[in-house]
Motif scaffolding. Structure first.
Motif, PDB file in Angstrom:
ATOM      1  N   UNK A 264     -19.516 -46.974   2.507  1.00 40.95           N
ATOM      2  CA  UNK A 264     -18.720 -48.206   2.464  1.00 40.95           C
ATOM      3  C   UNK A 264     -18.521 -48.797   3.857  1.00 40.95           C
ATOM      4  N   UNK A 265     -18.258 -47.940   4.829  1.00 37.40           N
ATOM      5  CA  UNK A 265     -18.094 -48.423   6.200  1.00 37.40           C
ATOM      6  C   UNK A 265     -19.417 -48.967   6.737  1.00 37.40           C
ATOM      7  N   UNK A 266     -20.512 -48.312   6.395  1.00 36.57           N
ATOM      8  CA  UNK A 266     -21.830 -48.781   6.838  1.00 36.57           C
ATOM      9  C   UNK A 266     -22.121 -50.180   6.307  1.00 36.57           C
ATOM     10  N   UNK A 267     -21.748 -50.420   5.066  1.00 34.39           N
ATOM     11  CA  UNK A 267     -21.958 -51.747   4.475  1.00 34.39           C
ATOM     12  C   UNK A 267     -21.118 -52.788   5.208  1.00 34.39           C
ATOM     13  N   UNK A 268     -19.860 -52.443   5.504  1.00 35.97           N
ATOM     14  CA  UNK A 268     -18.993 -53.355   6.260  1.00 35.97           C
ATOM     15  C   UNK A 268     -19.540 -53.591   7.668  1.00 35.97           C
ATOM     16  N   UNK A 269     -20.005 -52.526   8.299  1.00 34.79           N
ATOM     17  CA  UNK A 269     -20.580 -52.650   9.641  1.00 34.79           C
ATOM     18  C   UNK A 269     -21.814 -53.542   9.626  1.00 34.79           C
ATOM     19  N   UNK A 270     -22.655 -53.357   8.621  1.00 29.00           N
ATOM     20  CA  UNK A 270     -23.863 -54.170   8.515  1.00 29.00           C
ATOM     21  C   UNK A 270     -23.505 -55.650   8.376  1.00 29.00           C
ATOM     22  N   UNK A 271     -22.535 -55.945   7.522  1.00 28.27           N
ATOM     23  CA  UNK A 271     -22.114 -57.337   7.321  1.00 28.27           C
ATOM     24  C   UNK A 271     -21.534 -57.914   8.612  1.00 28.27           C
ATOM     25  N   UNK A 272     -20.719 -57.129   9.305  1.00 30.85           N
ATOM     26  CA  UNK A 272     -20.140 -57.589  10.571  1.00 30.85           C
ATOM     27  C   UNK A 272     -21.245 -57.800  11.604  1.00 30.85           C
ATOM     28  N   UNK A 273     -22.182 -56.877  11.651  1.00 30.29           N
ATOM     29  CA  UNK A 273     -23.295 -57.001  12.587  1.00 30.29           C
ATOM     30  C   UNK A 273     -24.120 -58.245  12.335  1.00 30.29           C
ATOM     31  N   UNK A 274     -24.366 -58.546  11.075  1.00 24.38           N
ATOM     32  CA  UNK A 274     -25.134 -59.745  10.739  1.00 24.38           C
ATOM     33  C   UNK A 274     -24.373 -61.007  11.151  1.00 24.38           C
ATOM     34  N   UNK A 275     -23.065 -61.011  10.931  1.00 24.33           N
ATOM     35  CA  UNK A 275     -22.247 -62.157  11.336  1.00 24.33           C
ATOM     36  C   UNK A 275     -22.230 -62.295  12.864  1.00 24.33           C
ATOM     37  N   UNK A 276     -22.148 -61.181  13.566  1.00 28.34           N
ATOM     38  CA  UNK A 276     -22.166 -61.208  15.031  1.00 28.34           C
ATOM     39  C   UNK A 276     -23.513 -61.707  15.549  1.00 28.34           C
ATOM     40  N   UNK A 277     -24.594 -61.272  14.917  1.00 28.91           N
ATOM     41  CA  UNK A 277     -25.928 -61.729  15.309  1.00 28.91           C
ATOM     42  C   UNK A 277     -26.042 -63.243  15.150  1.00 28.91           C
ATOM     43  N   UNK A 278     -25.572 -63.755  14.023  1.00 27.23           N
ATOM     44  CA  UNK A 278     -25.624 -65.197  13.777  1.00 27.23           C
ATOM     45  C   UNK A 278     -24.754 -65.951  14.788  1.00 27.23           C
ATOM     46  N   UNK A 279     -23.593 -65.395  15.109  1.00 26.99           N
ATOM     47  CA  UNK A 279     -22.695 -66.016  16.094  1.00 26.99           C
ATOM     48  C   UNK A 279     -23.364 -66.071  17.467  1.00 26.99           C
TER      49      UNK A 279
ATOM     50  N   UNK B 139     -12.358 -50.008  10.634  1.00 29.56           N
ATOM     51  CA  UNK B 139     -12.858 -50.520  11.888  1.00 29.56           C
ATOM     52  C   UNK B 139     -11.751 -51.064  12.769  1.00 29.56           C
ATOM     53  N   UNK B 140     -10.522 -51.014  12.339  1.00 29.98           N
ATOM     54  CA  UNK B 140      -9.438 -51.531  13.157  1.00 29.98           C
ATOM     55  C   UNK B 140      -9.344 -53.036  13.027  1.00 29.98           C
ATOM     56  N   UNK B 141      -8.663 -53.647  13.981  1.00 27.39           N
ATOM     57  CA  UNK B 141      -8.510 -55.095  13.976  1.00 27.39           C
ATOM     58  C   UNK B 141      -9.832 -55.745  14.351  1.00 27.39           C
ATOM     59  N   UNK B 142     -10.269 -56.685  13.517  1.00 26.20           N
ATOM     60  CA  UNK B 142     -11.545 -57.363  13.749  1.00 26.20           C
ATOM     61  C   UNK B 142     -11.259 -58.765  14.273  1.00 26.20           C
ATOM     62  N   UNK B 143     -11.686 -59.063  15.510  1.00 23.97           N
ATOM     63  CA  UNK B 143     -11.451 -60.405  16.044  1.00 23.97           C
ATOM     64  C   UNK B 143     -12.247 -61.449  15.268  1.00 23.97           C
ATOM     65  N   UNK B 144     -11.671 -62.636  15.153  1.00 26.71           N
ATOM     66  CA  UNK B 144     -12.379 -63.734  14.516  1.00 26.71           C
ATOM     67  C   UNK B 144     -13.598 -64.086  15.359  1.00 26.71           C
ATOM     68  N   UNK B 145     -14.704 -64.351  14.703  1.00 25.21           N
ATOM     69  CA  UNK B 145     -15.938 -64.654  15.423  1.00 25.21           C
ATOM     70  C   UNK B 145     -15.796 -65.868  16.336  1.00 25.21           C
ATOM     71  N   UNK B 146     -15.144 -66.898  15.857  1.00 22.07           N
ATOM     72  CA  UNK B 146     -15.040 -68.137  16.633  1.00 22.07           C
ATOM     73  C   UNK B 146     -14.343 -67.923  17.970  1.00 22.07           C
ATOM     74  N   UNK B 147     -13.491 -66.899  18.045  1.00 22.63           N
ATOM     75  CA  UNK B 147     -12.750 -66.664  19.283  1.00 22.63           C
ATOM     76  C   UNK B 147     -13.533 -65.815  20.286  1.00 22.63           C
ATOM     77  N   UNK B 148     -14.683 -65.278  19.877  1.00 27.51           N
ATOM     78  CA  UNK B 148     -15.454 -64.397  20.752  1.00 27.51           C
ATOM     79  C   UNK B 148     -16.427 -65.176  21.626  1.00 27.51           C
ATOM     80  N   UNK B 149     -16.478 -64.800  22.889  1.00 24.25           N
ATOM     81  CA  UNK B 149     -17.514 -65.347  23.765  1.00 24.25           C
ATOM     82  C   UNK B 149     -18.836 -64.688  23.376  1.00 24.25           C
TER      83      UNK B 149
END
Length: 83
Positions: A34-49, A1-11
């Motif tokens: 494997x990428x789908x699992x990572x995407x799902x986890x990132x998506x869930x973290x983004x949703x919570x953020x 997925x490339x460089x993943x920005x830290x959630x706290x730094x995202x508007x």
């Protein structure tokens, strides 16, 4: 997925845009498992953020409380019901 920005730094807007991209990628069905699992986890973290940012914004909104004559009497939280 490339460089993943830290959630706290995202508007909110940046996180929402990234979440939309994650959903689009998952819905395409082209990502390996494997990428789908990572995407799902990132998506869930983004949703919570995003939800946390919305909750914080709502907590900062205040409504003006007026007395019977319509004069400003003070402030109350936006979601508090008038009793």
């Amino acid at each position: 997925m490339g460089t993943v920005p830290e959630l706290a730094s995202l508007s909110f807007e940046e996180a929402l845009k990234e979440l939309e991209n994650v959903v689009r990628r998952l819905e395409s069905g082209e990502a390996p498992l494997d990428e789908s699992i990572e995407l799902y986890a990132r998506g869930d973290a983004l949703r919570a953020h995003c939800q946390a940012r919305l909750d914080a914004a709502q907590a900062r909104i205040e409504a003006i409380v007026a007395d019977r004559d319509g004069k400003a009497q003070g402030l109350r939280p936006f979601d508090e019901t008038v009793g």
